[in-house]
Design an enzyme around this catalytic site. Structure first.
Site, PDB file in Angstrom:
ATOM      1  N   TYR A  86       0.818  -1.213   0.000  1.00  0.00           N
ATOM      2  CA  TYR A  86       0.000   0.000   0.000  1.00  0.00           C
ATOM      3  C   TYR A  86       0.852   1.263   0.000  1.00  0.00           C
ATOM      4  CZ  TYR A  86       0.872  -0.355   5.083  1.00  0.00           C
ATOM      5  OH  TYR A  86       1.448  -0.465   6.322  1.00  0.00           O
ATOM      6  N   ASP A  88       1.719   4.504   2.151  1.00  0.00           N
ATOM      7  CA  ASP A  88       1.635   5.055   3.498  1.00  0.00           C
ATOM      8  C   ASP A  88       2.365   6.395   3.490  1.00  0.00           C
ATOM      9  OD1 ASP A  88       1.027   5.259   6.141  1.00  0.00           O
ATOM     10  OD2 ASP A  88       2.663   3.988   6.840  1.00  0.00           O
ATOM     11  N   THR A  96       4.788  -7.711   5.582  1.00  0.00           N
ATOM     12  CA  THR A  96       4.786  -9.168   5.396  1.00  0.00           C
ATOM     13  C   THR A  96       3.538  -9.744   6.052  1.00  0.00           C
ATOM     14  OG1 THR A  96       5.880  -9.731   7.489  1.00  0.00           O
ATOM     15  CG2 THR A  96       7.313  -9.261   5.583  1.00  0.00           C
ATOM     16  N   ASN A 152       6.848  -6.426  14.217  1.00  0.00           N
ATOM     17  CA  ASN A 152       5.732  -6.733  15.102  1.00  0.00           C
ATOM     18  C   ASN A 152       5.927  -8.110  15.715  1.00  0.00           C
ATOM     19  OD1 ASN A 152       3.841  -4.423  14.483  1.00  0.00           O
ATOM     20  ND2 ASN A 152       4.287  -5.202  12.454  1.00  0.00           N
TER      21      ASN A 152
END
Lengths: 497, 65
Positions: A86, A88, A96, A152
């Protein structure tokens, strides 16, 4: 027992237009759309239903804090490999899919590079004559503007956030020893008036706070965004903004693997042998970045001092003990966890004895070796623009221009496995369900996000399928079910039984 | 390591044979490395953007995240 350290990497790529409209938002949109239109059968948009990046893990928001805004109007796609691709802000971004282990994370990070390369090629095919979009996997423009590479990690909600902050901060300050991507010079007010030739990290000098919600201003070492994209009663997603984007696979593997392992020791309450609390983590992260001897003593909270390498050895020892006592299941297959430990130890040893021996493993060493050789050949001082050009071009993703590609760095994932990851989802997280539904029934999926899929079957109202557990929806769980379904309505009927 | 750093600074300010100073001449691995780096530098001279100063100046990004 620590929960599975499901992990992922979001990379914002630098973007530059040659001989065309220089607007980076337009160029990023062209890039993502070129990929979506030319290489994806059916474009599926992102569902913003559950986005709340302003939620703070500490349970409050500081006055005057500026949480990131969700931009719903920009281009957003979900891919059959379970990833999100996308626009941003003013960058193309690739997230991922959720990965079960650090090696899988490396594979999908590499697939992201491949997707960006294919996007550049697709965009150029439809571009006006002579115009071309170039993408860089780096984190700054050398002029004080930084963009992120975020990680993350899935964590147990019951672990107090303050314990996470205390435990992970020493690692975030010092892991740049092996996870830094290297940078010529300095670019923030921090270093005004002092000469800095080279830094271990692209990002370190941009960090100004210990803990906080922001990502673009007053960046914090530990980010408190509390947006689990999963069942919030059980899970937390630690959103890590302090890292550099790596090209060297070993560096990516160690960045993610060591962080997952340190988080597991925090979750299970296995402390390091001595207190690793730094007196001033923000100051320390800046000091570590400019010290290529690794000998600078960092002030510790208890009044003592420790070098960055000594802190890393302590973190490694605690992780080694944790693995011996409790096993490494939380890092996925046993051999992956063991490989993290083996390479961590080997890299720390290399840094201690002969850092240049790590040029095939670590980005900053590979880049530094290249820069030193270039300086020797051309006799240029550190502020020669050709060195900044070498630095920038190290990160150029175009195969014909990339300097990184010309170096013989060690690969952990073979090219065929990367190619599969461009289109196929990981088998052992919920990304498998997302990716498989998009592969099998692309026109029936209206939108998707991390924790749900929305189906549009035409006549009925839209149907949302929640996926609140990142460890469910794996191939093991649902492959037989999907194989048995002739249509998406068949799937929805069976799921609601 | 501190010593190595000092040596680097000295050789680079004097210029000339710095690479030889850094890679032990007796080491076969070192020779191989130097040869590889030499080839690489030839290649870099070919692919590095022509006007380095302008190339670097024109690379301006908006902050992200």
């Amino acid at each position: 027992m620590a929960i599975a350290k499901v992990c992922g990497i979001e990379t914002e790529y630098g973007i530059h237009v040659l001989h065309g409209d220089p607007n980076p938002i337009a160029a990023s949109s062209v890039l993502v759309n070129a990929y979506a239109h030319e290489l994806v059968r059916h474009k599926v948009g992102w569902d913003f239903e559950d986005e709340a990046p302003g939620n703070d893990a500490r349970g409050f928001a500081r006055e005057g804090a500026m949480p990131p805004q969700v931009e719903t109007h920009l281009v957003n796609t979900v891919l059959t490999n379970g990833a999100r691709f996308y626009v941003d802000h003013a960058h193309p971004e690739f997230s991922t899919p959720e990965c079960r282990d650090p090696l899988e994370c490396v594979r999908y990070d590499r697939a992201g590079e491949e997707i960006l390369i294919r996007s550049m090629e697709a965009a150029d095919r439809s571009a006006p004559d002579g115009s071309s979009i170039v993408v860089y996997k780096n984190n700054s423009d050398g002029k004080g503007n930084s963009y992120g590479c975020h990680e993350n990690y899935l964590m147990d909600r019951t672990v107090p956030f303050s314990r996470v902050v205390a435990g992970i901060t020493p690692h975030f300050v010092t892991r740049q020893l092996f996870a830094g991507a290297g940078k010529v010079g300095a670019e923030t007010a921090l270093h005004e008036g002092t000469r800095v030739d080279f830094q271990l990290s692209q990002r370190a000098e941009f960090f100004e706070e210990e803990v906080g919600l922001e990502t673009t201003l007053k960046r914090p070492i530990v980010n408190t965004r509390d947006e689990p994209h999963a069942d919030p009663r059980r899970y937390r997603r630690l959103h890590v903004i302090v890292g550099d984007a790596n090209l060297a696979e070993v560096a990516t593997f160690l960045k993610v693997g060591t962080t997952a392992l340190v988080l597991a020791t925090i979750e299970d309450g296995v402390p390091a042998a001595r207190s690793l609390a730094l007196a001033d983590p923000v100051r320390a992260i800046h000091e570590v970045a400019v010290d290529r001897t690794f000998t600078r003593p960092l002030a510790m909270a208890d009044g003592s001092t420790a070098t960055a390498l000594a802190i890393q050895w302590e973190l490694f020892a605690a992780a080694r003990k944790y693995a011996d006592d409790q096993g490494l299941e939380c890092l996925g297959p046993a051999e992956v966890g063991e490989e993290v430990l083996r390479r961590w130890e080997s890299v720390l040893h290399g840094l201690e004895t002969d850092p240049l021996s790590l040029a095939r493993q670590l980005d900053w060493v590979a880049k530094l070796q290249l820069l030193e050789a270039y300086r020797d050949r051309h006799g240029c001082p550190w502020d020669d623009p050709r060195l900044a050009a070498v630095d920038l071009q190290y990160h150029d993703l175009r195969p014909a221009r990339s300097l990184f590609r010309r170096l013989d760095t060690e690969r952990l994932v073979d090219q065929a496995a990367v190619a599969r990851a461009v289109t196929e989802p990981p088998r052992d997280t919920r990304a498998w369900f997302r990716g498989q539904c998009l592969t099998r029934w692309p026109s029936a999926v209206a939108t998707a996000n991390w924790d749900s899929l929305v189906f549009d079957l035409g006549s009925d109202p839209l149907r949302r399928v929640p996926m609140m557990d990142p460890l469910k929806g794996t191939a093991e769980h649902v492959e037989a079910l999907l194989d048995a379904c002739a249509s998406p309505s068949d799937l929805l009927d069976r799921l609601s039984e | 390591m501190a010593e190595r750093e000092q040596q680097k600074k000295r050789t680079t300010s004097e210029r000339t044979d710095a690479v030889v100073d850094e890679v032990p001449a007796s080491s076969a691995a070192g020779d191989k490395l130097k040869a590889e780096l030499d080839d690489l530098l030839d290649e870099i001279d070919e692919v590095l953007e022509d006007n380095a100063e302008e190339f670097v100046r024109n690379y301006v990004q908006k902050g992200g995240e």
